[in-house]
Design a protein around this motif. Structure first.
Motif, PDB file in Angstrom:
ATOM      1  N   TYR A 215       0.317   2.890   7.175  1.00 31.23           N
ATOM      2  CA  TYR A 215      -0.124   1.730   6.400  1.00 31.23           C
ATOM      3  C   TYR A 215       0.399   0.425   7.010  1.00 31.23           C
ATOM      4  CZ  TYR A 215      -1.648   4.764   2.526  1.00 31.23           C
ATOM      5  OH  TYR A 215      -2.295   5.700   1.755  1.00 31.23           O
ATOM      6  N   ILE A 216       1.674   0.416   7.335  1.00 32.47           N
ATOM      7  CA  ILE A 216       2.281  -0.814   7.863  1.00 32.47           C
ATOM      8  C   ILE A 216       1.727  -1.146   9.247  1.00 32.47           C
ATOM      9  CG2 ILE A 216       4.450  -1.864   8.606  1.00 32.47           C
ATOM     10  CD1 ILE A 216       5.853  -0.288   6.400  1.00 32.47           C
TER      11      ILE A 216
ATOM     12  N   ALA B 143       0.837  -1.209   0.000  1.00 25.72           N
ATOM     13  CA  ALA B 143       0.000   0.000   0.000  1.00 25.72           C
ATOM     14  C   ALA B 143       0.868   1.254   0.000  1.00 25.72           C
ATOM     15  CB  ALA B 143      -0.923  -0.011   1.214  1.00 25.72           C
ATOM     16  N   ALA B 144       1.966   1.228   0.769  1.00 26.14           N
ATOM     17  CA  ALA B 144       2.864   2.382   0.827  1.00 26.14           C
ATOM     18  C   ALA B 144       3.529   2.640  -0.527  1.00 26.14           C
ATOM     19  CB  ALA B 144       3.929   2.148   1.897  1.00 26.14           C
ATOM     20  N   MET B 145       3.790   1.561  -1.278  1.00 27.74           N
ATOM     21  CA  MET B 145       4.400   1.710  -2.603  1.00 27.74           C
ATOM     22  C   MET B 145       3.376   2.186  -3.638  1.00 27.74           C
ATOM     23  SD  MET B 145       6.747  -1.755  -2.620  1.00 27.74           S
ATOM     24  CE  MET B 145       7.301  -1.497  -4.307  1.00 27.74           C
ATOM     25  N   TYR B 146       2.119   1.819  -3.429  1.00 28.61           N
ATOM     26  CA  TYR B 146       1.079   2.183  -4.392  1.00 28.61           C
ATOM     27  C   TYR B 146       0.657   3.642  -4.248  1.00 28.61           C
ATOM     28  CZ  TYR B 146      -3.466   2.248  -6.730  1.00 28.61           C
ATOM     29  OH  TYR B 146      -4.539   2.573  -7.530  1.00 28.61           O
ATOM     30  N   HIS B 147       0.495   4.102  -3.023  1.00 25.64           N
ATOM     31  CA  HIS B 147       0.037   5.467  -2.776  1.00 25.64           C
ATOM     32  C   HIS B 147       1.222   6.438  -2.757  1.00 25.64           C
ATOM     33  CE1 HIS B 147      -4.143   4.409  -1.874  1.00 25.64           C
ATOM     34  NE2 HIS B 147      -3.665   3.351  -1.246  1.00 25.64           N
ATOM     35  N   PRO B 148       0.956   7.736  -2.940  1.00 25.13           N
ATOM     36  CA  PRO B 148       2.037   8.735  -2.879  1.00 25.13           C
ATOM     37  C   PRO B 148       2.826   8.609  -1.575  1.00 25.13           C
ATOM     38  CG  PRO B 148       0.038   9.745  -3.712  1.00 25.13           C
ATOM     39  CD  PRO B 148      -0.340   8.361  -3.283  1.00 25.13           C
ATOM     40  N   PHE B 149       4.147   8.596  -1.695  1.00 22.03           N
ATOM     41  CA  PHE B 149       4.998   8.298  -0.541  1.00 22.03           C
ATOM     42  C   PHE B 149       5.088   9.471   0.437  1.00 22.03           C
ATOM     43  CE2 PHE B 149       9.084   8.498   1.636  1.00 22.03           C
ATOM     44  CZ  PHE B 149       9.078   7.279   2.298  1.00 22.03           C
ATOM     45  N   SER B 150       4.999   9.103   1.714  1.00 20.02           N
ATOM     46  CA  SER B 150       5.372   9.996   2.818  1.00 20.02           C
ATOM     47  C   SER B 150       5.702   9.094   3.995  1.00 20.02           C
ATOM     48  CB  SER B 150       4.237  10.962   3.180  1.00 20.02           C
ATOM     49  OG  SER B 150       3.216  10.306   3.892  1.00 20.02           O
ATOM     50  N   VAL B 151       6.625   9.526   4.820  1.00 18.23           N
ATOM     51  CA  VAL B 151       7.051   8.712   5.953  1.00 18.23           C
ATOM     52  C   VAL B 151       5.872   8.430   6.885  1.00 18.23           C
ATOM     53  CG1 VAL B 151       8.545   8.625   7.984  1.00 18.23           C
ATOM     54  CG2 VAL B 151       9.406   9.578   5.836  1.00 18.23           C
TER      55      VAL B 151
END
Length: 214
Positions: free
Chosen positions: A31-32, A17-25
């Motif tokens: 997500y994780i 999910a983190a790779m699919y959506h626009p990245f932010s820390v």
């Protein structure tokens, strides 16, 4: 299936999910965390990774009740024999603690502690006006008292989890949280369906376990 396997599957879903959506820390961590917790939440109805630490603590509490009350009984007995003094209030407390320690099972204490955590979450949700946190707290408070692989391992629990995560997504304004949480919870049920015990997906309407053997 082992809790570590559920945790690994949930973590992978969160990373995807983190790779699919626009990245932010911030969003990546969210997500994780949400996916990992969701993948384990169905096992709140038993001793699992989420409750193992609390299970050890409940054992210590039970031992403390038993040994503490026995020591207090010895002290009260000594005082009575030594100077004929009788402390009714301490004797009552000692008796209640001793009975509670012997009668109460460690699992019951663990369940009560988990329910207390759920109660704190409900209070926090009410205080900060977060409906999803109230729902999460209610789920956590309710789940430990259920039979293992019972109601928490059903399509109904999956729907409830979906509603909680939908409310969380709306309030936190993070796209995809509902999908991540629901998919991770679903992964737990699917993984357990592959085990010999299976899952009662439609319990209590249909009480037989559904199994898929590979």
């Amino acid at each position: 299936m082992k809790g570590s396997t559920h945790l690994a599957i949930g973590t992978v879903i969160g990373i995807a999910a983190a790779m699919y959506h626009p990245f932010s820390v911030h969003n990546t961590a969210l997500y994780i965390a949400v996916s990992a917790f969701s993948a384990l939440s169905a096992d709140l109805d038993g001793n699992s990774i989420l409750s193992s630490r609390i299970g050890k603590f409940s054992k210590q509490i039970r031992q403390l009740l038993v040994w503490g009350s026995l020591i207090l009984t010895s002290v009260l007995t000594f005082l009575f024999l030594y100077d004929q003094s009788f402390h009714a209030e301490y004797s009552i407390v000692c008796l209640i603690a001793l009975l509670f320690g012997f009668i109460t099972k460690e699992g019951m204490i663990r369940n009560a502690l988990i329910s207390a955590i759920g109660g704190l979450l409900m209070y926090g949700g009410w205080h900060f006006n977060m409906n999803w946190l109230i729902g999460l707290g209610l789920f956590i408070a309710w789940a430990p008292w259920l039979k293992h692989r019972g109601m928490t391992h059903t399509v109904w629990a999956l729907c409830i989890w979906g509603m909680i995560s939908y409310s969380m997504e709306q309030q936190l304004q993070v796209d995809g949280l509902m999908a991540v949480a629901t998919t991770s919870y679903l992964s737990h049920l699917l993984a357990d369906t592959l085990t010999p015990q299976g899952v009662k997906w439609l319990y209590p309407l249909y009480k037989r376990s559904i199994k898929l053997r590979l």
